[in-house]
Design a protein around this motif. Sequence first.
Motif, mmCIF file in Angstrom:
data_model
loop_
_atom_site.group_PDB
_atom_site.id
_atom_site.type_symbol
_atom_site.label_atom_id
_atom_site.label_comp_id
_atom_site.label_asym_id
_atom_site.label_seq_id
_atom_site.Cartn_x
_atom_site.Cartn_y
_atom_site.Cartn_z
ATOM 1 N N ASN A 1 0.910 -1.177 0.203
ATOM 2 C CA ASN A 1 0.008 -0.111 -0.002
ATOM 3 C C ASN A 1 0.769 1.059 0.079
ATOM 4 O O ASN A 1 1.568 1.673 0.925
ATOM 5 N N LEU A 2 1.085 1.899 -1.157
ATOM 6 C CA LEU A 2 2.105 2.981 -1.217
ATOM 7 C C LEU A 2 1.778 3.915 -0.454
ATOM 8 O O LEU A 2 2.698 4.633 0.310
ATOM 9 N N GLU A 3 0.554 4.370 -0.217
ATOM 10 C CA GLU A 3 0.122 5.553 0.560
ATOM 11 C C GLU A 3 0.356 5.111 1.940
ATOM 12 O O GLU A 3 0.990 6.186 2.748
ATOM 13 N N ASN A 4 0.055 4.330 2.625
ATOM 14 C CA ASN A 4 0.509 3.944 3.853
ATOM 15 C C ASN A 4 2.044 3.780 4.043
ATOM 16 O O ASN A 4 2.443 4.219 5.044
ATOM 17 N N LYS B 1 4.060 5.458 2.609
ATOM 18 C CA LYS B 1 4.764 6.906 2.434
ATOM 19 C C LYS B 1 4.304 7.508 4.067
ATOM 20 O O LYS B 1 5.278 8.308 4.566
ATOM 21 N N ILE B 2 3.230 7.451 4.527
ATOM 22 C CA ILE B 2 2.842 7.825 5.840
ATOM 23 C C ILE B 2 3.916 7.334 7.031
ATOM 24 O O ILE B 2 4.327 8.111 7.780
ATOM 25 N N ARG B 3 3.986 5.980 6.845
ATOM 26 C CA ARG B 3 4.672 5.381 8.066
ATOM 27 C C ARG B 3 6.333 5.593 7.645
ATOM 28 O O ARG B 3 6.942 5.680 8.656
ATOM 29 N N LYS C 1 7.568 8.628 6.418
ATOM 30 C CA LYS C 1 7.512 9.929 7.093
ATOM 31 C C LYS C 1 7.641 10.028 8.609
ATOM 32 O O LYS C 1 8.311 10.615 9.126
ATOM 33 N N CYS D 1 6.322 -2.072 7.418
ATOM 34 C CA CYS D 1 6.581 -2.347 6.072
ATOM 35 C C CYS D 1 6.161 -3.679 5.489
ATOM 36 O O CYS D 1 5.543 -3.863 4.464
#
Length: 100
Positions: A71-74, A76-78, A80, A96
Amino acid sequence: MKFTIDEIKNEHQKVKSGADFPNYIQQIKKLGVSHYTTFVADGNTKYFDAENNFAETGKKYDALEIAENANLENFKIRLKLHQQGGTDYPTFCKDCAEME
């Protein structure tokens, strides 16, 4: 090879959070590391020099089950959150592995 795993570990000990990571990268580049690959499944990292020779750390933790889909969006959140010092490295790896 110009570097050793012990030299890399010495630099890595200075990393207290994801916020310290950019400086760590600069320091291992100075040692002669051109790139590296970390395996989320068990934490093993292979560090390569410019001639593609490598040294590796070996597994750092029990194998994680890796999700089939990312899940690319998740991610990115993790990522950051980790870069800002919100998680330690083992938690980031577990995040991850579980992202679906």
